[in-house]
Design an enzyme around this catalytic site. Structure first.
Site, PDB file in Angstrom:
ATOM      1  N   LYS A   1      14.272 -41.531 -23.098  1.00  0.00           N
ATOM      2  CA  LYS A   1      14.267 -40.077 -23.290  1.00  0.00           C
ATOM      3  C   LYS A   1      14.191 -39.697 -24.775  1.00  0.00           C
ATOM      4  CE  LYS A   1      14.149 -39.615 -18.958  1.00  0.00           C
ATOM      5  NZ  LYS A   1      15.131 -39.488 -17.905  1.00  0.00           N
TER       6      LYS A   1
HETATM    7  C1  LIG Z   1      15.562 -39.701 -16.344  1.00  0.00           C
HETATM    8  C2  LIG Z   1      15.584 -38.599 -15.350  1.00  0.00           C
HETATM    9  C3  LIG Z   1      16.711 -38.309 -14.567  1.00  0.00           C
HETATM   10  C4  LIG Z   1      17.915 -39.195 -14.553  1.00  0.00           C
HETATM   11  O1  LIG Z   1      18.444 -39.413 -15.800  1.00  0.00           O
HETATM   12  P1  LIG Z   1      19.589 -40.512 -15.986  1.00  0.00           P
HETATM   13  O2  LIG Z   1      20.209 -40.128 -17.301  1.00  0.00           O
HETATM   14  O3  LIG Z   1      18.880 -41.831 -16.063  1.00  0.00           O
HETATM   15  O4  LIG Z   1      20.512 -40.417 -14.855  1.00  0.00           O
HETATM   16  C5  LIG Z   1      16.690 -37.203 -13.754  1.00  0.00           C
HETATM   17  N1  LIG Z   1      15.600 -36.421 -13.657  1.00  0.00           N
HETATM   18  C6  LIG Z   1      14.481 -36.674 -14.371  1.00  0.00           C
HETATM   19  C7  LIG Z   1      13.307 -35.746 -14.242  1.00  0.00           C
HETATM   20  C8  LIG Z   1      14.435 -37.782 -15.216  1.00  0.00           C
HETATM   21  O5  LIG Z   1      13.318 -38.060 -15.906  1.00  0.00           O
END
Ligand SMILES: *Cc1c(COP(=O)(O)O)cnc(C)c1O
Length: 393
Positions: free
Chosen positions: A194
């Site tokens: 991210k």
């Molecule tokens: C990465 C992601 C999540 C989950 O994030 P985590 O921190 O890994 O639990 C949820 N929704 C979207 C759209 C994502 O890209």
């Protein structure tokens, strides 16, 4: 006579890892300092990260948790969903979005997305509302803002909550307002790929004091507020358990990784915007659909670069293109295979292929190319050459 081959593109020496984060020496030093400090669990650095994040997003509260999945789960629990309550969302998202709804006791109701933006279609949201609908859960895909004016109008009209999945959208704005601030809760992810990472981590933002408290309590076993101070230098504090809560807290180890990334958010955003433009220019004319520019009066988060392979014109599948990119040692991702085609949701909710044509169109054609600020110009040129070669049938 066979056509002469275009200059062959050679595989890179090292594999270009998809979504590899840009970690600087100051980040490493902060983690090491935390390790030496003797306080590695939830403590002052989590508090500092929450304060910085709250300030960046301009909200009253930011509660750090273990992941965006936890953030979504707790936000939906805080809304007190009753069994069978419906939450409307998109099939073009990560499975965590749906799982959070299910674990909070709700029923995910999918509606199709827009083919160009990959974002949920507000008109279809309104059509899907029933007496059981409690919330809308928009996902700002790749950091492109959903149509929050239409969605908030619909939510107000039908008295629905809005929980925004901002996993891609730290920097995103719609009409000058930050993503995550339109409804009850905004949920962010700090997973490795991210825009800001703590390896694993998440954040809930809200302006509601009572909801922020509830999220905090639910994130730490359901122990009341003072439990967070249990290990401080104020001396031991008793706590009360007021809910059957979860173990969803963030640690100072994780938060220390974020503290110096926070002031670098804009610099990293600019670099990704540059890479994005470079890709756009290079891919015009190839048998693919490049992502449209950000909508007027919005700010794109530039989290993912997701061209759609024109499989008809190319005569190859998306997976064949992925295979070719792997051979050229370029890491890729697929965001996402439409969730209604995943076996669990198909079986449990009776979804089938054909239900959401736009999500399926994307699902069959999309791939994600590396877009990390860690990419050098040479890395980007390697991606461009490899993608060009993979689309050269
Ligand atoms: C990465 C992601 C999540 C989950 O994030 P985590 O921190 O890994 O639990 C949820 N929704 C979207 C759209 C994502 O890209």
């Amino acid at each position: 006579m066979p056509q002469p081959k275009k200059a062959a593109v050679k595989p890179r020496k090292d594999f270009l890892v998809f979504g590899s984060p840009l970690i600087e020496e100051e980040d490493i030093a902060e983690v090491v300092a935390t390790l030496r400090s003797g306080w590695i669990g939830t403590g002052p650095k989590v508090k500092k990260f929450e304060d910085m994040f709250r300030e960046y997003e301009g909200t009253k509260h930011a509660v750090a948790v273990a992941s965006a999945t936890a953030a979504l789960h707790l936000s939906l629990l805080a809304l007190d969903l009753k069994p069978g309550d419906e939450v409307i969302t998109t099939p073009m998202t990560f499975c965590a979005t749906l799982n959070a709804i299910i674990h909070a006791g709700g029923r995910p109701v999918l509606v199709d997305c827009d083919r160009a933006t990959f974002n949920i279609d507000p008109e279809l949201v309104e059509k899907a509302i029933t007496k059981r609908t409690r919330a809308i859960l928009p996902v700002h895909f790749a950091g492109r803002s959903c149509r929050m004016d239409d969605l908030t109008t619909i939510a107000r009209k039908h008295k629905l909550a809005i929980v925004e999945d901002c996993a891609h959208a730290i920097e995103t704005e719609f009409h000058g307002k930050k993503a995550g601030t339109f409804g009850e809760f905004g949920c962010f992810s700090f997973y490795v790929t991210k825009n800001l990472t703590t390896a694993e981590g998440g954040m809930v933002i809200t302006d509601d004091d009572r909801m922020a408290d509830k999220i905090k309590v639910l994130a730490l076993h359901g122990m009341n507020k003072d439990a967070w101070k249990r290990f401080s230098d104020d001396g031991y504090k008793h706590y009360e358990v007021v809910y059957a809560g979860f173990k969803y807290n963030m640690t100072d180890m994780q938060a220390s990784l974020a503290l110096h990334q926070m002031p670098r958010i804009e610099k990293n955003w600019k670099r990704r915007a540059e890479l994005w433009k470079r890709y756009d220019a290079a891919f015009a004319g190839l048998p693919c659909f490049i992502p449209p520019p950000a909508e007027k009066d919005t700010r794109h988060g530039y989290h993912l670069y997701t061209p759609l392979v024109d499989i008809e014109r190319l005569g190859k599948t998306r997976d064949q293109v992925l295979g070719e990119l792997t051979r050229l040692r370029i890491g890729t991702g697929v965001h996402y295979l439409a969730l209604h085609t995943q076996p669990y949701y198909a079986k449990t909710y009776g979804y089938k292929r054909g239900d959401f044509p736009n999500a399926e169109f994307i699902s069959d054609r999309t791939l994600s190319l590396p877009l990390s600020p860690k990419l050098s110009d040479q890395d980007a040129d390697d991606v461009i050459a490899a993608f060009g070669a993979a689309l050269d049938s």
